[in-house]
Write a protein that holds these residues in place. Sequence first.
Motif, PDB file in Angstrom:
ATOM      1  N   GLY A 188       0.838  -1.194   0.000  1.00 42.04           N
ATOM      2  CA  GLY A 188       0.000   0.000   0.000  1.00 42.04           C
ATOM      3  C   GLY A 188       0.866   1.235   0.000  1.00 42.04           C
ATOM      4  O   GLY A 188       1.990   1.231   0.514  1.00 42.04           O
ATOM      5  N   VAL A 189       0.351   2.300  -0.610  1.00 46.47           N
ATOM      6  CA  VAL A 189       1.101   3.553  -0.666  1.00 46.47           C
ATOM      7  C   VAL A 189       0.377   4.558   0.214  1.00 46.47           C
ATOM      8  O   VAL A 189      -0.838   4.691   0.128  1.00 46.47           O
ATOM      9  N   LEU A 280      -6.709  -3.910   8.347  1.00 44.33           N
ATOM     10  CA  LEU A 280      -5.406  -4.578   8.377  1.00 44.33           C
ATOM     11  C   LEU A 280      -5.538  -6.019   7.905  1.00 44.33           C
ATOM     12  O   LEU A 280      -4.708  -6.525   7.152  1.00 44.33           O
ATOM     13  N   SER A 281      -6.612  -6.677   8.342  1.00 46.52           N
ATOM     14  CA  SER A 281      -6.716  -8.084   7.955  1.00 46.52           C
ATOM     15  C   SER A 281      -6.997  -8.214   6.452  1.00 46.52           C
ATOM     16  O   SER A 281      -6.481  -9.116   5.805  1.00 46.52           O
ATOM     17  N   GLU A 282      -7.742  -7.267   5.888  1.00 51.11           N
ATOM     18  CA  GLU A 282      -7.949  -7.291   4.430  1.00 51.11           C
ATOM     19  C   GLU A 282      -6.611  -7.085   3.724  1.00 51.11           C
ATOM     20  O   GLU A 282      -6.322  -7.728   2.725  1.00 51.11           O
ATOM     21  N   ASP A 305      -1.283   5.181  13.728  1.00 51.00           N
ATOM     22  CA  ASP A 305      -0.858   4.013  14.482  1.00 51.00           C
ATOM     23  C   ASP A 305       0.200   3.286  13.652  1.00 51.00           C
ATOM     24  O   ASP A 305      -0.010   3.049  12.452  1.00 51.00           O
ATOM     25  N   GLU A 306       1.317   2.923  14.297  1.00 45.61           N
ATOM     26  CA  GLU A 306       2.388   2.308  13.514  1.00 45.61           C
ATOM     27  C   GLU A 306       1.996   0.970  12.910  1.00 45.61           C
ATOM     28  O   GLU A 306       2.591   0.525  11.928  1.00 45.61           O
ATOM     29  N   ALA A 307       0.968   0.356  13.496  1.00 44.43           N
ATOM     30  CA  ALA A 307       0.543  -0.950  12.978  1.00 44.43           C
ATOM     31  C   ALA A 307       0.226  -0.881  11.484  1.00 44.43           C
ATOM     32  O   ALA A 307       0.439  -1.858  10.758  1.00 44.43           O
ATOM     33  N   ILE A 308      -0.266   0.263  11.025  1.00 44.07           N
ATOM     34  CA  ILE A 308      -0.640   0.302   9.602  1.00 44.07           C
ATOM     35  C   ILE A 308       0.567   0.555   8.695  1.00 44.07           C
ATOM     36  O   ILE A 308       0.465   0.467   7.474  1.00 44.07           O
ATOM     37  N   LEU A 309       1.711   0.887   9.306  1.00 38.76           N
ATOM     38  CA  LEU A 309       2.878   1.206   8.471  1.00 38.76           C
ATOM     39  C   LEU A 309       3.835   0.028   8.338  1.00 38.76           C
ATOM     40  O   LEU A 309       4.887   0.139   7.721  1.00 38.76           O
ATOM     41  N   ARG A 310       3.458  -1.116   8.945  1.00 36.47           N
ATOM     42  CA  ARG A 310       4.365  -2.275   8.890  1.00 36.47           C
ATOM     43  C   ARG A 310       4.497  -2.822   7.469  1.00 36.47           C
ATOM     44  O   ARG A 310       3.591  -2.621   6.648  1.00 36.47           O
TER      45      ARG A 310
END
Length: 412
Positions: A188-189, A280-282, A305-310
Motif C-alpha cells: 500500500g502507498v 489490516l486483515s484485508e 498508528d504504527e501498525a498500519i505502516l508495517r
Amino acid sequence: MSRSPSLPERPHLDLDPDMSEAERLSALRQHFERMVEVNRELDERLQAVDEKRAELVDEVEQIKARNDALKTASYYIATVEEVTDDGVVIKQHGNNQEVLTDLAPNLTYEDLEPGDRVAINDSFAIQTILDDETDARAQAMEVVDSPTVCYDDIGGIDEQVREVREAVEQPLENPEMFEKVGIDPPSGVLLYGPPGTGKTMLAKAVANETNASFIKMAGSELVQKFIGEGARLVRDLFKLAAEREPVIIFIDEIDAVASKRTDSKTSGDAEVQRTMMQLLSEMDGFDDRGEIRIIAATNRFDMLDEAILRPGRFDRLIEVPKPDVEGRRRILDIHTRDMNVADGVDFDALAEELDDYSGADVASLATEAGMFAIRDERTEVTEADFHAAHEKLEEVEESGTGPISGFTDYQY
Ligand SMILES: Nc1ncnc2c1ncn2[C@@H]1O[C@H](COP(=O)(O)OP(=O)(O)OP(=O)(O)O)[C@@H](O)[C@H]1O
C-alpha cells in the motif's frame, strides 16, 4: 393538568365620609389586616409555583440526560426475519443469533417488514429501522469507472508522481518484472502532507493512466455509529474492488480509522479499532488479490498508528508537500490554461507572491480571478483580477473563515 385555584379577592376599602375618626381608623386597620392576609396567601402560592418549577426543571434535565445517553449508546445491527403476533424475530449480524424481541415504544409493528435492517440495544429491543444498506455503501464510497485526471494536470510534485507511478503503476502493468527480480511490490502507498496538495488527484491519475477503476472511501465515513458497520464497510469495499479489477482503492483521511490508540475506552473508540483491524486483515490477505492497488492519504501523519505502516501494509510512504515557487507557477499554468487570460499577465511574479499556497489554494485563486472579470462584465481575465483575487483570499484567510489551507499549521 389541574387548573390553579383563582387568586384571592383583592380587599376593598370603603370609607364613608360620615364615619367618625375611630370608625375610620378601625376600617383602615381591618383593611390592612386583610391586605396582610392576601399577601401571605399570594406568597404561599408563589412558593408552591417555584417548587413546581424546580421539579419540572429537574425532570427536563433528567429527560435530557436520558436522551443524550440514548444518542451515544452503541447499538447492534440485526435483520428482521419475521414479524409475528408474539414479537419480532431478528437475526443479529456478526453472530447470527436469532432472538424473539419487541419494539421501542416509538415504533409500531406496521413499520417493520422481514429483511429490514434494524438497530437493537443490549436487551435486543429494536430501537431504529435503518436506511437501506445500499445507502450506507453509496454514501461511504465513490466509484469512478474511469477518472479523467491525468499526470499532466498535476503540477509541482513531479518527484511524487514518479514515486507513485513506480509503486502503483509498475506492479499493475509489469507484475512479471517484480517476479523476475524476486521482490514483492509495495502493498500500500501512503500519501501524506497538507490538505489540497493533490493527493486525491494523484490517486485518480494513476487509475486513469492504468485504465483501472477508482474507488474512494473516506476514513471519516468508516467511523460509523453502529457496532460492526465500519468493519462491514471495509469488507464491502474490498469485495467491490475484487469485482472491478484492475482497481485503485483510495482511502482518504485514513487517520480517522488508524490513529494511535488512546487510553479512552469508550465504545466509539472500540468501534474504530475494530474497523482498523478489519482493514489490516484485508490488507494482510492481499498477496493473491491480483490487480488491486491501495493508496491512502492523510494530513495527520503524526497521528497514525504504527501498525498500519508495517511491511505488507502501507509500506511505501510518500510525502506530498505544498509546491515551491516553480510548482506554483506550473499549477497556475494548469489552472489558467482554459481561461481567457489577457496578454502579458506576469504569472512568474504572481507565483512568487503566493507564498505558502497549496495547489487547491492556487486553483481557487484562478477561479476567483475569473469571477472578478465576470462581475465586471468582461470575458478576459486581467492581471488586476488575479491581484484582486489574491487580496480577497488573503482577507478571507485573515478573518479565519477562508478556504485557504495554505496558512494553517498542519502537523504531518
Ligand atoms: N499539485 C496540484 N496540481 C494541480 N492542481 C492541484 C494540485 N493540488 C491541488 N490541486 C487542485 O486542488 C484540488 C484539490 O486537490 P486534492 O483533492 O487532490 O488535494 P488533497 O491533497 O487530496 O487534499 P485533501 O487532503 O484535503 O483531501 C484539485 O482538484 C485541484 O484542482
